[in-house]
Design a protein around this motif. Structure first.
Motif, PDB file in Angstrom:
ATOM      1  N   GLU A  12      -1.070  -4.781   3.200  1.00 23.04           N
ATOM      2  CA  GLU A  12      -0.597  -3.739   2.871  1.00 23.04           C
ATOM      3  C   GLU A  12      -0.379  -3.583   1.606  1.00 23.04           C
ATOM      4  OE1 GLU A  12       2.984  -3.405   6.007  1.00 23.04           O
ATOM      5  OE2 GLU A  12       4.284  -3.627   4.235  1.00 23.04           O
ATOM      6  N   ARG A  13      -0.295  -4.153   1.435  1.00 25.77           N
ATOM      7  CA  ARG A  13       0.071  -3.732  -0.765  1.00 25.77           C
ATOM      8  C   ARG A  13      -1.935  -3.835  -1.605  1.00 25.77           C
ATOM      9  NH1 ARG A  13       5.625  -4.342  -1.530  1.00 25.77           N
ATOM     10  NH2 ARG A  13       4.915  -3.609  -3.614  1.00 25.77           N
ATOM     11  N   ASP A  24       2.061   3.070  -2.462  1.00 27.49           N
ATOM     12  CA  ASP A  24       2.087   1.325  -2.956  1.00 27.49           C
ATOM     13  C   ASP A  24       1.747   0.466  -1.683  1.00 27.49           C
ATOM     14  OD1 ASP A  24       4.537   0.782  -1.562  1.00 27.49           O
ATOM     15  OD2 ASP A  24       5.365   0.069  -4.184  1.00 27.49           O
ATOM     16  N   SER A  25       1.803   0.856  -0.258  1.00 25.55           N
ATOM     17  CA  SER A  25       1.328   0.186   0.431  1.00 25.55           C
ATOM     18  C   SER A  25       0.368   0.851   1.535  1.00 25.55           C
ATOM     19  CB  SER A  25       2.428  -0.615   1.487  1.00 25.55           C
ATOM     20  OG  SER A  25       3.370   0.450   2.464  1.00 25.55           O
ATOM     21  N   ALA A  66       1.165  -1.582  -5.811  1.00 28.01           N
ATOM     22  CA  ALA A  66      -0.133  -2.424  -4.820  1.00 28.01           C
ATOM     23  C   ALA A  66      -0.891  -3.121  -6.546  1.00 28.01           C
ATOM     24  CB  ALA A  66      -1.585  -1.385  -4.340  1.00 28.01           C
ATOM     25  N   ALA A  67      -1.749  -4.408  -5.621  1.00 28.01           N
ATOM     26  CA  ALA A  67      -2.475  -5.229  -6.727  1.00 28.01           C
ATOM     27  C   ALA A  67      -3.318  -5.196  -5.755  1.00 28.01           C
ATOM     28  CB  ALA A  67      -1.379  -6.436  -6.502  1.00 28.01           C
ATOM     29  N   ILE A  68      -4.726  -5.290  -6.668  1.00 27.26           N
ATOM     30  CA  ILE A  68      -5.699  -6.825  -6.609  1.00 27.26           C
ATOM     31  C   ILE A  68      -6.275  -7.589  -6.138  1.00 27.26           C
ATOM     32  CG2 ILE A  68      -8.224  -6.651  -7.540  1.00 27.26           C
ATOM     33  CD1 ILE A  68      -7.716  -4.884  -9.831  1.00 27.26           C
TER      34      ILE A  68
END
Ligand code: PLP
Length: 246
Positions: A158-159, A113-114, A150-152
């Motif tokens: 970095e996420r 996730d990063s 991780a998000a849009i």
């Protein structure tokens, strides 16, 4: 009941729970018009002993999930020493300093996730593995980054989902295989997993090998299967309620 089950009540309990979970998966597949062979059951054995993993392997479950390296690494070593055929799925939030340990035993890492974690994993996998490591990018559907994913358009670069996907795709020793998510607490699981399916299909346009959708836990596996999950991660329904939340 076989003699073995009579001698080991825990094995009999796991066999019953497994049969119930497989029944739920089969029913959800009928409902969704899907073939149960498309859905891989991962037994999430966190907090339960290696002996339970062995029982599950004997019962035909070879996909095993863990969420903490300090617990997973010794279990993986114990099962390997016993010659058990296990595919290890790492599903928990992962610190960069654990990368070197996790790449040694993980078969599929669900929680990338990063972009900085990608860099650490790539370095570790290049040194410590013979084959590339299959990974999923964990998607935060509500952009609550504290809970992983991780998000849009994440405020923390970095996420950012696109950036993390690109980092995996450009890595030397990681292979992008798909996405994972946990339904946000306040959301209807069906809409959460529909959203995940959309994200997965967008990623698949550029990365056709990203076919895995890891979604669904004990409480919401039906919603996940109806939204197209290829992997469900089941803990409590298979092993029993865990003593403490972790
Ligand atoms: C613990 C855990 C699961 C399994 O959850 P249950 O509710 O026990 O089925 C699935 N996914 C992740 C990421 C977990 O940490």
């Amino acid at each position: 009941m076989t003699i073995e089950e009579g001698a080991d009540p825990r094995r009999a309990e796991l066999a019953q729970r497994l049969s119930d979970v497989r029944g739920r998966i089969a029913a959800a597949c009928v409902e969704a018009g899907r073939d149960p062979a498309e859905v891989t059951l991962i037994a999430v054995t966190k907090t339960y002993p290696a002996a339970d993993v062995r029982r599950l392997v004997e019962l035909g479950v070879h996909d095993i999930g863990e969420n903490k390296d300090q617990e997973a690494a010794p279990k993986a070593a114990e099962l390997a020493a016993a010659g058990a055929a296990v595919r290890w799925h790492f599903v928990g939030q992962l610190q960069r300093n654990k990368a070197k340990s996790v790449v040694r035993y993980a078969d599929l890492l669900h929680s990338v996730d990063s972009s900085t974690l990608v860099a650490a994993l790539d370095r570790a996998a290049t040194v410590h593995r013979e084959r590339p490591l299959d990974v999923l990018v964990q998607v935060s559907l509500d952009a609550d980054l504290e809970r992983g994913g991780a998000a849009i358009g994440a405020g923390v670069p970095e996420r950012d989902l696109e950036r993390v996907v690109a980092a995996v795709a450009e890595s030397e020793s990681l292979r992008l295989r798909g996405v994972m998510a946990v339904a946000p607490l306040a959301w209807d699981p069906r809409s959460a997993f529909d959203r995940l399916a959309e994200v997965a299909s967008v990623i698949r346009r550029d990365h056709p090998d990203s076919t895995v959708v890891s979604a669904g836990m004990s409480v919401d596996l039906e919603a996940a299967i109806s939204a197209g999950a290829t992997h469900v991660r089941i803990g409590a329904a298979l092993l029993g309620k865990r003593a403490a939340l972790r």
